[in-house]
Scaffold this motif. Structure first.
Motif, PDB file in Angstrom:
ATOM      1  N   MET A  46     -34.349  46.310 -94.919  1.00  9.46           N
ATOM      2  CA  MET A  46     -33.083  46.939 -95.267  1.00  9.46           C
ATOM      3  C   MET A  46     -32.202  45.877 -95.904  1.00  9.46           C
ATOM      4  N   VAL A  47     -31.710  46.151 -97.100  1.00  8.22           N
ATOM      5  CA  VAL A  47     -30.907  45.190 -97.839  1.00  8.22           C
ATOM      6  C   VAL A  47     -29.449  45.645 -97.869  1.00  8.22           C
ATOM      7  N   GLU A  48     -28.573  44.728 -97.538  1.00  6.29           N
ATOM      8  CA  GLU A  48     -27.129  44.993 -97.600  1.00  6.29           C
ATOM      9  C   GLU A  48     -26.528  44.094 -98.670  1.00  6.29           C
ATOM     10  N   LEU A  49     -25.860  44.698 -99.647  1.00  5.78           N
ATOM     11  CA  LEU A  49     -25.258  43.922-100.722  1.00  5.78           C
ATOM     12  C   LEU A  49     -23.920  43.366-100.272  1.00  5.78           C
ATOM     13  N   LYS A  50     -23.660  42.104-100.596  1.00  5.55           N
ATOM     14  CA  LYS A  50     -22.424  41.473-100.152  1.00  5.55           C
ATOM     15  C   LYS A  50     -21.187  42.130-100.731  1.00  5.55           C
ATOM     16  N   ASN A  51     -21.276  42.550-101.997  1.00  4.29           N
ATOM     17  CA  ASN A  51     -20.095  43.142-102.613  1.00  4.29           C
ATOM     18  C   ASN A  51     -19.967  44.639-102.318  1.00  4.29           C
ATOM     19  N   SER A  52     -20.959  45.211-101.627  1.00  4.58           N
ATOM     20  CA  SER A  52     -20.898  46.628-101.225  1.00  4.58           C
ATOM     21  C   SER A  52     -21.549  46.768 -99.851  1.00  4.58           C
ATOM     22  N   PRO A  53     -20.916  46.207 -98.803  1.00  3.27           N
ATOM     23  CA  PRO A  53     -21.541  46.201 -97.469  1.00  3.27           C
ATOM     24  C   PRO A  53     -21.825  47.580 -96.908  1.00  3.27           C
ATOM     25  N   LYS A  63     -23.147  49.931 -98.537  1.00  4.31           N
ATOM     26  CA  LYS A  63     -24.330  50.459 -99.189  1.00  4.31           C
ATOM     27  C   LYS A  63     -25.565  49.691 -98.721  1.00  4.31           C
ATOM     28  N   LYS A  64     -26.454  50.375 -98.020  1.00  9.90           N
ATOM     29  CA  LYS A  64     -27.677  49.751 -97.525  1.00  9.90           C
ATOM     30  C   LYS A  64     -28.876  50.338 -98.265  1.00  9.90           C
ATOM     31  N   ILE A  65     -29.761  49.462 -98.717  1.00 11.93           N
ATOM     32  CA  ILE A  65     -30.903  49.879 -99.531  1.00 11.93           C
ATOM     33  C   ILE A  65     -32.193  49.575 -98.784  1.00 11.93           C
ATOM     34  N   ARG A  66     -33.002  50.596 -98.582  1.00  9.92           N
ATOM     35  CA  ARG A  66     -34.269  50.431 -97.869  1.00  9.92           C
ATOM     36  C   ARG A  66     -35.404  50.224 -98.878  1.00  9.92           C
ATOM     37  N   LEU A  67     -36.197  49.178 -98.636  1.00  9.47           N
ATOM     38  CA  LEU A  67     -37.356  48.917 -99.496  1.00  9.47           C
ATOM     39  C   LEU A  67     -38.646  49.192 -98.734  1.00  9.47           C
TER      40      LEU A  67
END
Length: 352
Positions: A222-229, A231-235
């Motif tokens: 699961m990736v969390e973008l620093k500038n959009s915490p 928004k979590k993106i699952r790979l």
């Protein structure tokens, strides 16, 4: 009279302390350039100093050196001839301690090699740093294996405590994470946080690059973008997340400035090897890459600077594989595909 090694270490101490003269700096560069071993040590020590270590580690020099020697031999036996190992490395101990003492006198601090990671940083973390042209394998306390690419730094605790396992990456690394359902593994970069339980994946997060990439091989992250915490993106396996590094409007990637999930790039010339992770097997694979992009990768791979005298040449495109080829061999191989000339002066390659 000083030996070459002693002279080199004295000059390096002068450089680290900021008191080196122009002529002395030229002499240091000449000594390091003429001897690969000295050059490797010089780059590592300067990188360690530049990354904030100067002046922070001023005790336990003798004990630190013993740990340093043991770890360096374990990672790269060629750095330590057998006779040095049998004799306890007495000559190198004396040289390092003499150099450390010189640094104390000249700059008020003790330094150690960059990639050893034998002493903690002020934030309680150990740091391993690889200069350009080097790669290493790191075994973390929980059993996780990390392959660290060149021009990359990994910070991690000697022992993981609390409810998570957190490390910090600048550059590129491949992680094979030990499973621990009660302690998620988190990789922090300047662009994103990657959360996993047990999986294998590659992260490329060089601050100077236009994009940051996370490529999943096995498991799930699961990736969390620093500038959009929020928004979590699952790979999932065989997926790659590409994130613009700086919000630079000049970045042109599949969706402009937006993060995008893609498939990894499979080589057409290397049995469908995944290009993003080929470096772990000491292969630099490139497929339909511009010369400008390839040059950036070659700079890290061969520890050189590459500059172009003709902007049009930067747009030439190449496909191929480099393994054991030396720099001249690699450039000559590229010349078989496209027309260009080059010259090599010290650590600088000029393409024209």
């Amino acid at each position: 009279m000083q030996t070459q090694d002693e002279r080199y270490l004295w000059l390096l101490s002068r450089k680290l302390s900021g008191s080196i003269t122009e002529d002395e700096n030229k002499e240091l560069e000449s000594l390091a350039g003429a001897e690969p071993r000295l050059r490797k040590e010089s780059e590592a020590m300067q990188a360690f100093w530049a990354h904030g270590a100067g002046g922070q580690h001023n005790d336990g020099t003798q004990q630190a050196f013993e740990q340093l020697k043991a770890r360096m031999y374990a990672e790269d036996p060629q750095l330590w001839p057998e006779e040095e190992k049998r004799s306890g490395g007495g000559k190198w101990r004396r040289l390092l301690l003499r150099s450390a003492a010189a640094a104390v006198l000249l700059g008020g601090a003790t330094y150690l090699l960059a990639k050893t990671g034998i002493l903690p940083w002020q934030d309680g973390l150990t740091a391993d740093y690889n200069v350009r042209g080097t790669r290493s394998h790191i075994k973390l306390a929980d059993g996780t294996s990390v392959w660290l690419n060149s021009d990359s730094e990994l910070k991690y605790p000697r022992r993981f405590k609390g409810g998570s396992r957190e490390v910090y990456l600048k550059g590129e690394a491949f992680f094979d994470v030990a499973k621990d359902a009660e302690k998620p593994f988190v990789v922090h970069t300047e662009t994103m946080h990657v959360n996993v339980l047990g999986t294998s994946f590659n992260i490329r997060a060089y601050p100077e690059d236009s994009v940051c990439e996370a490529t999943l091989i096995t498991g799930e992250v699961m990736v969390e973008l620093k500038n959009s915490p929020e928004k979590k993106i699952r790979l999932r396996p065989a997926e790659k997340l590409v994130v613009p590094n700086h919000g630079d409007s000049a970045v042109k990637y599949p969706t402009g400035l937006q993060p995008v999930i893609m498939k990894p790039t499979y080589s057409l010339k290397a049995d469908s090897a995944i290009i993003e992770t080929a470096w772990v097997d000491n292969r630099l694979i490139f497929q339909d890459e511009t010369f400008a992009t390839l040059a950036s990768r070659m700079e890290r791979w061969y520890n050189v600077s590459i500059r172009f005298e003709n902007a049009a040449i930067q747009q030439l495109r190449f496909t191929g594989i480099f393994g054991k080829e030396q720099l001249p061999q690699a450039l000559q191989a590229l010349q078989l595909t496209e027309h260009f000339n080059y010259s090599i002066t010290d650590d600088t390659v000029t393409i024209y």
